[in-house]
Design a protein around this motif. Sequence first.
Motif, PDB file in Angstrom:
ATOM      1  N   LEU A   9       1.401  -0.588   0.494  1.00 21.16           N
ATOM      2  CA  LEU A   9      -0.175   0.289  -0.217  1.00 21.16           C
ATOM      3  C   LEU A   9       0.409   1.491   0.183  1.00 21.16           C
ATOM      4  N   ARG A  10       1.887   1.324   0.706  1.00 25.72           N
ATOM      5  CA  ARG A  10       2.802   2.427   1.002  1.00 25.72           C
ATOM      6  C   ARG A  10       3.448   2.827  -0.698  1.00 25.72           C
ATOM      7  N   ALA A  11       4.043   1.199  -1.183  1.00 23.98           N
ATOM      8  CA  ALA A  11       4.937   1.575  -2.422  1.00 23.98           C
ATOM      9  C   ALA A  11       3.226   2.236  -4.021  1.00 23.98           C
ATOM     10  N   ASP A  12       2.487   1.877  -3.425  1.00 20.35           N
ATOM     11  CA  ASP A  12       1.289   2.468  -4.315  1.00 20.35           C
ATOM     12  C   ASP A  12       1.003   3.447  -4.448  1.00 20.35           C
ATOM     13  N   MET A  13       0.598   3.931  -2.541  1.00 21.45           N
ATOM     14  CA  MET A  13       0.453   5.294  -2.811  1.00 21.45           C
ATOM     15  C   MET A  13       2.265   6.149  -3.156  1.00 21.45           C
ATOM     16  N   LEU A  14       2.842   6.133  -3.370  1.00 22.19           N
ATOM     17  CA  LEU A  14       3.877   6.791  -3.828  1.00 22.19           C
ATOM     18  C   LEU A  14       4.054   7.051  -5.186  1.00 22.19           C
ATOM     19  N   LEU A  15       3.620   5.776  -5.493  1.00 18.91           N
ATOM     20  CA  LEU A  15       3.383   6.190  -7.117  1.00 18.91           C
ATOM     21  C   LEU A  15       2.313   6.855  -7.479  1.00 18.91           C
ATOM     22  N   ALA A  16       0.990   6.797  -6.856  1.00 21.04           N
ATOM     23  CA  ALA A  16       0.408   7.317  -7.327  1.00 21.04           C
ATOM     24  C   ALA A  16       0.208   9.162  -7.035  1.00 21.04           C
ATOM     25  N   MET A  17       0.977   9.585  -5.560  1.00 16.55           N
ATOM     26  CA  MET A  17       1.457  10.369  -5.018  1.00 16.55           C
ATOM     27  C   MET A  17       2.324  11.058  -6.610  1.00 16.55           C
ATOM     28  N   ARG A  18       3.112  10.666  -7.135  1.00  7.12           N
ATOM     29  CA  ARG A  18       4.302  10.479  -7.929  1.00  7.12           C
ATOM     30  C   ARG A  18       3.384  11.647  -9.673  1.00  7.12           C
ATOM     31  N   ARG A  19       2.298  10.896  -9.573  1.00  6.22           N
ATOM     32  CA  ARG A  19       1.267  11.721 -10.335  1.00  6.22           C
ATOM     33  C   ARG A  19       0.485  12.891  -9.803  1.00  6.22           C
ATOM     34  N   LEU A  20       0.609  13.776  -8.768  1.00  5.70           N
ATOM     35  CA  LEU A  20      -0.062  14.845  -8.085  1.00  5.70           C
ATOM     36  C   LEU A  20       1.526  16.136  -8.567  1.00  5.70           C
ATOM     37  N   ALA A  21       0.906  17.057  -9.441  1.00  8.40           N
ATOM     38  CA  ALA A  21       1.878  18.054  -9.406  1.00  8.40           C
ATOM     39  C   ALA A  21       1.816  18.814  -7.973  1.00  8.40           C
ATOM     40  N   ARG A  22       2.991  20.048  -7.737  1.00  9.96           N
ATOM     41  CA  ARG A  22       2.344  20.492  -6.805  1.00  9.96           C
ATOM     42  C   ARG A  22       3.524  21.461  -7.237  1.00  9.96           C
ATOM     43  N   SER A  23       3.391  22.959  -6.567  1.00  9.91           N
ATOM     44  CA  SER A  23       4.085  24.152  -6.213  1.00  9.91           C
ATOM     45  C   SER A  23       5.034  23.084  -5.738  1.00  9.91           C
ATOM     46  N   VAL A  24       5.884  24.136  -5.752  1.00 12.16           N
ATOM     47  CA  VAL A  24       7.515  23.653  -4.704  1.00 12.16           C
ATOM     48  C   VAL A  24       7.951  25.489  -3.829  1.00 12.16           C
ATOM     49  N   ALA A  25       7.850  25.090  -2.461  1.00 10.84           N
ATOM     50  CA  ALA A  25       8.417  26.303  -1.634  1.00 10.84           C
ATOM     51  C   ALA A  25       9.203  25.845  -1.021  1.00 10.84           C
ATOM     52  N   VAL A  26      10.244  27.216  -0.330  1.00 14.47           N
ATOM     53  CA  VAL A  26      10.669  26.491   0.441  1.00 14.47           C
ATOM     54  C   VAL A  26      10.525  27.407   2.188  1.00 14.47           C
ATOM     55  N   ILE A  27      10.672  26.202   2.659  1.00 12.58           N
ATOM     56  CA  ILE A  27      10.159  27.003   4.246  1.00 12.58           C
ATOM     57  C   ILE A  27      11.437  27.544   4.503  1.00 12.58           C
ATOM     58  N   SER A  28      11.675  28.202   5.457  1.00 15.32           N
ATOM     59  CA  SER A  28      12.487  29.055   6.114  1.00 15.32           C
ATOM     60  C   SER A  28      12.014  29.745   7.525  1.00 15.32           C
ATOM     61  N   CYS A  29      13.307  29.411   8.157  1.00 13.66           N
ATOM     62  CA  CYS A  29      12.954  30.015  10.088  1.00 13.66           C
ATOM     63  C   CYS A  29      14.260  30.897  10.515  1.00 13.66           C
ATOM     64  N   ALA A  30      14.136  30.766  11.525  1.00  9.37           N
ATOM     65  CA  ALA A  30      15.578  31.670  12.440  1.00  9.37           C
ATOM     66  C   ALA A  30      15.435  30.525  13.535  1.00  9.37           C
ATOM     67  N   HIS A  31      16.855  29.918  14.167  1.00  8.26           N
ATOM     68  CA  HIS A  31      16.281  30.118  15.741  1.00  8.26           C
ATOM     69  C   HIS A  31      17.649  29.766  16.465  1.00  8.26           C
ATOM     70  N   ASP A  32      17.738  30.201  17.980  1.00 12.62           N
ATOM     71  CA  ASP A  32      19.320  30.319  18.378  1.00 12.62           C
ATOM     72  C   ASP A  32      20.731  30.908  17.517  1.00 12.62           C
ATOM     73  N   GLY A  33      19.959  31.854  16.643  1.00 14.08           N
ATOM     74  CA  GLY A  33      21.131  32.339  15.660  1.00 14.08           C
ATOM     75  C   GLY A  33      21.176  31.951  14.769  1.00 14.08           C
ATOM     76  N   ARG A  34      20.352  31.113  14.378  1.00 12.89           N
ATOM     77  CA  ARG A  34      21.127  30.032  13.152  1.00 12.89           C
ATOM     78  C   ARG A  34      19.627  29.889  12.019  1.00 12.89           C
ATOM     79  N   ARG A  35      20.068  30.158  10.464  1.00 19.22           N
ATOM     80  CA  ARG A  35      18.915  29.843  10.001  1.00 19.22           C
ATOM     81  C   ARG A  35      18.008  28.540   9.156  1.00 19.22           C
ATOM     82  N   PHE A  36      17.079  27.986   9.123  1.00 17.29           N
ATOM     83  CA  PHE A  36      17.090  26.785   8.276  1.00 17.29           C
ATOM     84  C   PHE A  36      16.048  26.595   6.773  1.00 17.29           C
ATOM     85  N   SER A  37      16.372  26.295   6.377  1.00 16.51           N
ATOM     86  CA  SER A  37      15.485  26.230   4.865  1.00 16.51           C
ATOM     87  C   SER A  37      15.347  25.012   4.959  1.00 16.51           C
TER      88      SER A  37
END
Length: 172
Positions: A9-37
């Motif tokens: 079921l996991r493998a079938d779901m992954l194959l199905a999700m490859r067919r779902l086109a999605r916009s790409v975003a970068v999540i960014s944040c800062a914590h304790d003086g460091r940046r993450f993305s």
Amino acid sequence: MTELDPHPLRADMLLAMRRLARSVAVISCAHDGRRFSMSVTAVDSLSTEPPSLLICINRSASLHPPLDAGADFCVNVLSARHEGIAIDCSGRLKGEARFTTGDWQTSVHGVPYLRDAQASLVCAQDGRFEYGTHTVFIGRVKEVQTSGEIDPLVYVDGAYTTRGTPANCAAA
């Protein structure tokens, strides 16, 4: 699906999700003086009253600990010209090096954002819950910036692409 696959079921779901086109975003944040993305496709609007988004982050991702500690975040919606940034933030670069490509600025709320992203939505954390391997973080939108023409970077079938010609919805 084969009998040898212990999780068909996991493998079938992954194959199905490859067919779902999605916009790409970068999540960014800062914590304790460091940046993450981190590059993601698991972003969606949640509500307009109050304006809010949700993001889904794997608990094994380097971005998870600062978010889990309560860091506010930005959803940077990428355009087609940002493919290199998407690749950098999905593993090609690590840590602070991910901020060496692109025009990164800091919002009035102290959150890093990509200045020329199609849209940058700075969010204050406003709830979260764990499910399976991920945490769903809810962000209350505090600041929005838009830039340029709408030309999304899209991820589908394991590859980056751009939007195609809109489908003709007229009857034949």
